[in-house]
Write a protein that holds these residues in place. Structure first.
Motif, PDB file in Angstrom:
ATOM      1  N   ASP A  69       0.835  -1.204   0.000  1.00 52.19           N
ATOM      2  CA  ASP A  69       0.000   0.000   0.000  1.00 52.19           C
ATOM      3  C   ASP A  69       0.867   1.251   0.000  1.00 52.19           C
ATOM      4  O   ASP A  69       1.906   1.305   0.655  1.00 52.19           O
ATOM      5  N   PRO A  70       0.423   2.293  -0.719  1.00 51.00           N
ATOM      6  CA  PRO A  70       1.179   3.563  -0.682  1.00 51.00           C
ATOM      7  C   PRO A  70       1.002   4.246   0.672  1.00 51.00           C
ATOM      8  O   PRO A  70      -0.001   4.026   1.358  1.00 51.00           O
ATOM      9  N   PRO A  71       1.937   5.096   1.069  1.00 53.15           N
ATOM     10  CA  PRO A  71       1.803   5.818   2.345  1.00 53.15           C
ATOM     11  C   PRO A  71       0.554   6.709   2.338  1.00 53.15           C
ATOM     12  O   PRO A  71       0.121   7.188   1.292  1.00 53.15           O
ATOM     13  N   LEU A  72      -0.003   6.928   3.519  1.00 56.24           N
ATOM     14  CA  LEU A  72      -1.173   7.799   3.631  1.00 56.24           C
ATOM     15  C   LEU A  72      -0.801   9.243   3.353  1.00 56.24           C
ATOM     16  O   LEU A  72       0.330   9.669   3.604  1.00 56.24           O
ATOM     17  N   ASN A  73      -1.778  10.000   2.858  1.00 58.71           N
ATOM     18  CA  ASN A  73      -1.565  11.413   2.570  1.00 58.71           C
ATOM     19  C   ASN A  73      -2.402  12.317   3.449  1.00 58.71           C
ATOM     20  O   ASN A  73      -2.073  13.489   3.609  1.00 58.71           O
ATOM     21  N   ASP A  74      -3.515  11.811   3.995  1.00 59.07           N
ATOM     22  CA  ASP A  74      -4.445  12.636   4.755  1.00 59.07           C
ATOM     23  C   ASP A  74      -4.457  12.240   6.218  1.00 59.07           C
ATOM     24  O   ASP A  74      -4.417  11.054   6.566  1.00 59.07           O
ATOM     25  N   CYS A  75      -4.565  13.236   7.100  1.00 57.47           N
ATOM     26  CA  CYS A  75      -4.643  13.023   8.538  1.00 57.47           C
ATOM     27  C   CYS A  75      -6.026  12.479   8.891  1.00 57.47           C
ATOM     28  O   CYS A  75      -7.044  13.005   8.432  1.00 57.47           O
ATOM     29  N   LYS A  76      -6.072  11.438   9.720  1.00 56.19           N
ATOM     30  CA  LYS A  76      -7.343  10.867  10.153  1.00 56.19           C
ATOM     31  C   LYS A  76      -8.035  11.754  11.177  1.00 56.19           C
ATOM     32  O   LYS A  76      -9.220  11.628  11.400  1.00 56.19           O
ATOM     33  N   VAL A  77      -7.298  12.668  11.810  1.00 52.58           N
ATOM     34  CA  VAL A  77      -7.854  13.510  12.875  1.00 52.58           C
ATOM     35  C   VAL A  77      -8.438  14.800  12.305  1.00 52.58           C
ATOM     36  O   VAL A  77      -9.612  15.112  12.512  1.00 52.58           O
ATOM     37  N   CYS A  78      -7.616  15.566  11.580  1.00 51.45           N
ATOM     38  CA  CYS A  78      -8.070  16.880  11.107  1.00 51.45           C
ATOM     39  C   CYS A  78      -8.358  16.922   9.602  1.00 51.45           C
ATOM     40  O   CYS A  78      -8.906  17.899   9.108  1.00 51.45           O
ATOM     41  N   GLY A  79      -7.948  15.896   8.856  1.00 51.57           N
ATOM     42  CA  GLY A  79      -8.214  15.861   7.422  1.00 51.57           C
ATOM     43  C   GLY A  79      -7.172  16.566   6.577  1.00 51.57           C
ATOM     44  O   GLY A  79      -7.289  16.610   5.354  1.00 51.57           O
ATOM     45  N   SER A  80      -6.153  17.126   7.194  1.00 48.70           N
ATOM     46  CA  SER A  80      -5.101  17.816   6.464  1.00 48.70           C
ATOM     47  C   SER A  80      -4.341  16.824   5.584  1.00 48.70           C
ATOM     48  O   SER A  80      -4.259  15.640   5.883  1.00 48.70           O
ATOM     49  N   GLY A  81      -3.759  17.315   4.514  1.00 50.00           N
ATOM     50  CA  GLY A  81      -3.005  16.466   3.602  1.00 50.00           C
ATOM     51  C   GLY A  81      -1.515  16.505   3.849  1.00 50.00           C
ATOM     52  O   GLY A  81      -0.740  16.269   2.930  1.00 50.00           O
ATOM     53  N   ASP A  82      -1.110  16.808   5.062  1.00 51.56           N
ATOM     54  CA  ASP A  82       0.317  16.957   5.359  1.00 51.56           C
ATOM     55  C   ASP A  82       0.712  16.023   6.504  1.00 51.56           C
ATOM     56  O   ASP A  82       0.756  16.426   7.661  1.00 51.56           O
ATOM     57  N   VAL A  83       0.957  14.729   6.186  1.00 54.46           N
ATOM     58  CA  VAL A  83       1.330  13.749   7.212  1.00 54.46           C
ATOM     59  C   VAL A  83       2.685  13.144   6.880  1.00 54.46           C
ATOM     60  O   VAL A  83       3.101  13.110   5.725  1.00 54.46           O
ATOM     61  N   ALA A  84       3.369  12.658   7.912  1.00 56.25           N
ATOM     62  CA  ALA A  84       4.671  12.013   7.747  1.00 56.25           C
ATOM     63  C   ALA A  84       4.645  10.665   8.447  1.00 56.25           C
ATOM     64  O   ALA A  84       4.110  10.547   9.555  1.00 56.25           O
ATOM     65  N   LYS A  85       5.217   9.655   7.793  1.00 58.82           N
ATOM     66  CA  LYS A  85       5.313   8.330   8.398  1.00 58.82           C
ATOM     67  C   LYS A  85       6.437   8.345   9.422  1.00 58.82           C
ATOM     68  O   LYS A  85       7.535   8.818   9.143  1.00 58.82           O
ATOM     69  N   LEU A  86       6.161   7.825  10.618  1.00 59.13           N
ATOM     70  CA  LEU A  86       7.144   7.791  11.688  1.00 59.13           C
ATOM     71  C   LEU A  86       7.828   6.432  11.755  1.00 59.13           C
ATOM     72  O   LEU A  86       7.256   5.422  11.354  1.00 59.13           O
ATOM     73  N   ILE A  87       9.022   6.432  12.264  1.00 59.68           N
ATOM     74  CA  ILE A  87       9.727   5.180  12.556  1.00 59.68           C
ATOM     75  C   ILE A  87       9.571   4.949  14.050  1.00 59.68           C
ATOM     76  O   ILE A  87      10.000   5.765  14.858  1.00 59.68           O
ATOM     77  N   SER A  88       8.923   3.856  14.410  1.00 58.55           N
ATOM     78  CA  SER A  88       8.648   3.595  15.815  1.00 58.55           C
ATOM     79  C   SER A  88       9.074   2.180  16.180  1.00 58.55           C
ATOM     80  O   SER A  88       9.391   1.369  15.323  1.00 58.55           O
ATOM     81  N   GLN A  89       9.060   1.899  17.495  1.00 56.23           N
ATOM     82  CA  GLN A  89       9.410   0.564  17.961  1.00 56.23           C
ATOM     83  C   GLN A  89       8.394  -0.449  17.468  1.00 56.23           C
ATOM     84  O   GLN A  89       7.207  -0.156  17.367  1.00 56.23           O
ATOM     85  N   THR A  90       8.876  -1.637  17.212  1.00 51.43           N
ATOM     86  CA  THR A  90       7.981  -2.691  16.762  1.00 51.43           C
ATOM     87  C   THR A  90       7.653  -3.617  17.916  1.00 51.43           C
ATOM     88  O   THR A  90       8.405  -3.740  18.875  1.00 51.43           O
TER      89      THR A  90
END
Length: 86
Positions: free
Chosen positions: A23-44
């Motif tokens: 799947d391609p990375p998301l573009n829209d925020c699920k909270v506010c609907g903005s189109g400016d999101v960044a994928k984070l690197i987090s613990q697995t």
């Protein structure tokens, strides 16, 4: 399916999304609907499920099973701590 964590650059909120690897990375925020999101690197998280080496060996209490290469006559694996106790 992996769970990815995203952060919105507009509202600053973080959210998770379950996506396939393809799947391609998301573009829209699920909270506010903005189109400016960044994928984070987090613990697995890593979970062992079902039967396997951990549940049948190291996680069991009590005496461990007999050495598979033991001859039953006091012999065993060279350097094996169990063989040294026999």
């Amino acid at each position: 399916m992996p769970i990815y964590e995203y952060q919105c650059n507009s509202c600053g909120k973080t959210f998770e999304a379950r996506q396939k690897f393809s799947d391609p990375p998301l573009n829209d925020c699920k909270v506010c609907g903005s189109g400016d999101v960044a994928k984070l690197i987090s613990q697995t998280a890593f979970t062992l499920k079902g039967g396997g080496w951990y549940q049948q060996g190291y996680g069991a209490e009590g005496k461990p099973a007999a050495c598979a290469t033991s001859t039953g006559e006091g012999g065993g694996c060279a350097g094996c701590p169990k063989a040294a106790n026999e």
